[in-house]
Scaffold this motif. Structure first.
Motif, PDB file in Angstrom:
ATOM      1  N   ASP A 111       0.854  -1.187   0.000  1.00  0.00           N
ATOM      2  CA  ASP A 111       0.000   0.000   0.000  1.00  0.00           C
ATOM      3  C   ASP A 111       0.892   1.240   0.000  1.00  0.00           C
ATOM      4  OD1 ASP A 111      -2.075   1.789   0.197  1.00  0.00           O
ATOM      5  OD2 ASP A 111      -2.411   1.459   2.336  1.00  0.00           O
ATOM      6  N   MET A 112       1.228   1.708  -1.194  1.00  0.00           N
ATOM      7  CA  MET A 112       2.152   2.832  -1.328  1.00  0.00           C
ATOM      8  C   MET A 112       1.487   4.162  -0.965  1.00  0.00           C
ATOM      9  SD  MET A 112       5.324   2.490  -2.443  1.00  0.00           S
ATOM     10  CE  MET A 112       6.314   1.008  -2.711  1.00  0.00           C
ATOM     11  N   ALA A 113       2.194   4.971  -0.190  1.00  0.00           N
ATOM     12  CA  ALA A 113       1.771   6.340   0.100  1.00  0.00           C
ATOM     13  C   ALA A 113       2.487   7.294  -0.852  1.00  0.00           C
ATOM     14  CB  ALA A 113       2.097   6.698   1.548  1.00  0.00           C
ATOM     15  N   ALA A 114       1.929   8.487  -1.026  1.00  0.00           N
ATOM     16  CA  ALA A 114       2.469   9.458  -1.982  1.00  0.00           C
ATOM     17  C   ALA A 114       3.892   9.873  -1.612  1.00  0.00           C
ATOM     18  CB  ALA A 114       1.575  10.685  -2.036  1.00  0.00           C
ATOM     19  N   GLU A 115       4.787   9.840  -2.605  1.00  0.00           N
ATOM     20  CA  GLU A 115       6.140  10.338  -2.421  1.00  0.00           C
ATOM     21  C   GLU A 115       6.373  11.628  -3.196  1.00  0.00           C
ATOM     22  OE1 GLU A 115       9.192   7.455  -2.982  1.00  0.00           O
ATOM     23  OE2 GLU A 115       8.291   6.015  -1.574  1.00  0.00           O
ATOM     24  N   MET A 116       5.277  12.178  -3.741  1.00  0.00           N
ATOM     25  CA  MET A 116       5.344  13.477  -4.409  1.00  0.00           C
ATOM     26  C   MET A 116       3.919  14.013  -4.525  1.00  0.00           C
ATOM     27  SD  MET A 116       6.105  12.129  -8.310  1.00  0.00           S
ATOM     28  CE  MET A 116       5.936  13.763  -9.045  1.00  0.00           C
ATOM     29  N   SER A 117       3.783  15.306  -4.655  1.00  0.00           N
ATOM     30  CA  SER A 117       2.471  15.901  -4.897  1.00  0.00           C
ATOM     31  C   SER A 117       2.055  15.641  -6.335  1.00  0.00           C
ATOM     32  CB  SER A 117       2.506  17.409  -4.630  1.00  0.00           C
ATOM     33  OG  SER A 117       2.757  17.669  -3.269  1.00  0.00           O
ATOM     34  N   ASN A 118       0.751  15.688  -6.571  1.00  0.00           N
ATOM     35  CA  ASN A 118       0.241  15.456  -7.919  1.00  0.00           C
ATOM     36  C   ASN A 118      -0.875  16.447  -8.234  1.00  0.00           C
ATOM     37  OD1 ASN A 118      -0.501  14.492 -10.412  1.00  0.00           O
ATOM     38  ND2 ASN A 118      -1.578  12.688  -9.615  1.00  0.00           N
ATOM     39  N   PRO A 119      -0.570  17.523  -8.935  1.00  0.00           N
ATOM     40  CA  PRO A 119      -1.590  18.532  -9.261  1.00  0.00           C
ATOM     41  C   PRO A 119      -2.673  18.005 -10.196  1.00  0.00           C
ATOM     42  CG  PRO A 119       0.467  18.976 -10.441  1.00  0.00           C
ATOM     43  CD  PRO A 119       0.763  17.885  -9.458  1.00  0.00           C
ATOM     44  N   ASN A 120      -2.456  16.863 -10.836  1.00  0.00           N
ATOM     45  CA  ASN A 120      -3.455  16.305 -11.744  1.00  0.00           C
ATOM     46  C   ASN A 120      -4.512  15.464 -11.040  1.00  0.00           C
ATOM     47  OD1 ASN A 120      -2.264  17.326 -14.170  1.00  0.00           O
ATOM     48  ND2 ASN A 120      -0.685  15.754 -14.005  1.00  0.00           N
ATOM     49  N   CYS A 121      -4.364  15.257  -9.750  1.00  0.00           N
ATOM     50  CA  CYS A 121      -5.356  14.477  -9.013  1.00  0.00           C
ATOM     51  C   CYS A 121      -6.616  15.315  -8.808  1.00  0.00           C
ATOM     52  CB  CYS A 121      -4.806  14.038  -7.661  1.00  0.00           C
ATOM     53  SG  CYS A 121      -6.001  13.126  -6.653  1.00  0.00           S
ATOM     54  N   PRO A 122      -7.782  14.873  -9.297  1.00  0.00           N
ATOM     55  CA  PRO A 122      -9.008  15.688  -9.230  1.00  0.00           C
ATOM     56  C   PRO A 122      -9.473  15.991  -7.811  1.00  0.00           C
ATOM     57  CG  PRO A 122      -9.257  13.908 -10.831  1.00  0.00           C
ATOM     58  CD  PRO A 122      -8.005  13.621 -10.057  1.00  0.00           C
ATOM     59  N   TRP A 123      -9.158  15.115  -6.859  1.00  0.00           N
ATOM     60  CA  TRP A 123      -9.641  15.329  -5.483  1.00  0.00           C
ATOM     61  C   TRP A 123      -8.550  15.833  -4.540  1.00  0.00           C
ATOM     62  CZ3 TRP A 123      -9.828  10.812  -8.238  1.00  0.00           C
ATOM     63  CH2 TRP A 123      -8.907   9.822  -7.926  1.00  0.00           C
ATOM     64  N   GLY A 124      -7.419  16.243  -5.119  1.00  0.00           N
ATOM     65  CA  GLY A 124      -6.389  16.910  -4.334  1.00  0.00           C
ATOM     66  C   GLY A 124      -5.287  15.983  -3.857  1.00  0.00           C
TER      67      GLY A 124
END
Length: 316
Positions: free
Chosen positions: A75-88
Motif C-alpha cells: 500500500d504505497m503512500a504518496a512520495e510526491m504531490s500530484n496537481p493532476n489528481c481531481p480530489w487533491g
C-alpha cells in the motif's frame, strides 16, 4: 515465466462498520467465512497491503489448510504531490518524508510476510495505481525501480506492479525492465463505455500493453463492473447486476480462451469506500453483497446459497 490461468479475484474483507483507515478489521472467523465462500470458485486471491488484514488472511489460509495462492501487495503512500489528481494531492515535504519511511516499512513487511508464508504467496506487487496521472499516491518511477530491486534481493517470488493500462506504454518502461510480469487494470464503465463495446475496449487496453512488451507476460489484476452508482463517474443506468453479470461472462470467456490470468474486481462490496453516499460506485463492485449473499452474476455458481453472518461462523 509462465503464469497459470486459474480463477482469480481481488479480496478485501471489510464489512459494515469496519474500515482500515480507522483500524477496524475483520475477525478471524469473518475472514474464514469469506474464504470458505470463495474457495468454491477461486484459486488465486489478490491482497492490497501487508497490514493486519493481509496477515490475518494469510494466517487463515495457512491454519485452515485452504488451497489459495496469494498475490501480496504494498500500500504505497504518496512520495510526491500530484496537481493532476481531481480530489487533491498536494503534500508538504514533511508528509512526503513520512510517507517514504512508511513505504520502506511496508516493503519490509511484505518481505517478512512473504518469507513467513512462502508456500502461499506466489507473487508480490510493489504498489497499486501509484503512477497513473490522476492518482493521489504518486510514487516516482525511479523509486518503484529501487523498491523492486530491494525486494528481489530478499525473496524468490516474481515481482510485478499493478496499474491502469495507460502508463505502461510510456513512463513505466524503466520499471518494466525490472519486473517479472506486468499487471494492468481495465475499467470500461469508468471510461463511459457501455456493454455494447465493453469487452472490445478491455481487449484494446490489454493488447496495447501486451503488444508493446512482446517478451514480457501481461496479466489483468483488476477488471469488473459496479452494480450501483450515484452518477459520480458512472451513469446510474450503466451500473446494475445484469450488466455486471454480462461483463463478467464475456470477460471470463475471452481470458479463459486466451489463457490470461485475470483477477476480477472484486469479491465483496465494501461500504467504507468512497463518499458517504450509499450509491457511491466505489462501494458496489463486489460479486457478493456486503452481507455475503451472491449477486446475479454468482447465482449459477451459488444457486441456493444463504450466508448466515455471526451464527457460529456457519456458511449454509
Amino acid at each position: 515465466m509462465k503464469l497459470v490461468h486459474e480463477n482469480a479475484i481481488c479480496y478485501s474483507g471489510y464489512r459494515d462498520g469496519q474500515n482500515p483507515r480507522e483500524g477496524l478489521y475483520p475477525s478471524y472467523n469473518e475472514v474464514k467465512e469469506d474464504l470458505l465462500i470463495l474457495q468454491e470458485n477461486w484459486r488465486y486471491l489478490r491482497l492490497y497491503d501487508c497490514g493486519p488484514h493481509a496477515e490475518l488472511v494469510l494466517d487463515v489460509i495457512n491454519t485452515e489448510k485452504l488451497h489459495f495462492k496469494v498475490m501480496l501487495g504494498v500500500d504505497m503512500a504518496a512520495e510526491m504531490s500530484n496537481p493532476n489528481c481531481p480530489w487533491g494531492a498536494d503534500f508538504s515535504q514533511e508528509v512526503i518524508n513520512a510517507n517514504r519511511q512508511k513505504n520502506c516499512d511496508e516493503i519490509h513487511s511484505m518481505i517478512a510476510l512473504t518469507k513467513k508464508f512462502d508456500d502461499i504467496v506466489f507473487s508480490v506487487s510493489v504498489g497499486n495505481e501509484a503512477s497513473v496521472e490522476w492518482t493521489d499516491h504518486m510514487v516516482p518511477v525511479d523509486s518503484l525501480v529501487n523498491y523492486v530491486k530491494q525486494i528481489k534481493k530478499e525473496i524468490h517470488q516474481p515481482v510485478t506492479f499493478c496499474e491502469n493500462y495507460v502508463p505502461w506504454t510510456y513512463k513505466l518502461e524503466p520499471l518494466v525492465a525490472e519486473l517479472d510480469f506486468i499487471s494492468i487494470h481495465t475499467y470500461p464503465a469508468w471510461e463511459y463505455r457501455t456493454m455494447e463495446d465493453a469487452l472490445e475496449y478491455t481487449k484494446q487496453n490489454y493488447y496495447s500493453v501486451a503488444h508493446h512488451y512482446p517478451d514480457k507476460p501481461v496479466i489483468i489484476t483488476e477488471a469488473g463492473w459496479t452494480t450501483a452508482s450515484n452518477g459520480r463517474g458512472i451513469e446510474p443506468w450503466n451500473a446494475n447486476e445484469a450488466l455486471q453479470a454480462e461483463y463478467y461472462q464475456q470477460l471470463l470467456a475471452w481470458t479463459t480462451e486466451e489463457k490470461i490470468l485475470t483477477f476480477v474486481f472484486e469479491a465483496f462490496d465494501e461500504p467504507w469506500k468512497g463518499s458517504p453516499d450509499k450509491l457511491e460506485p466505489e462501494k458496489h463492485w463486489g460479486l457478493f453483497k456486503v452481507d455475503r449473499t451472491p449477486k446475479l452474476v454468482m447465482k449459477d455458481i451459488y444457486p441456493n446459497k444463504v450466508i448466515n453472518i455471526n451464527k457460529n461462523n456457519a456458511v449454509a
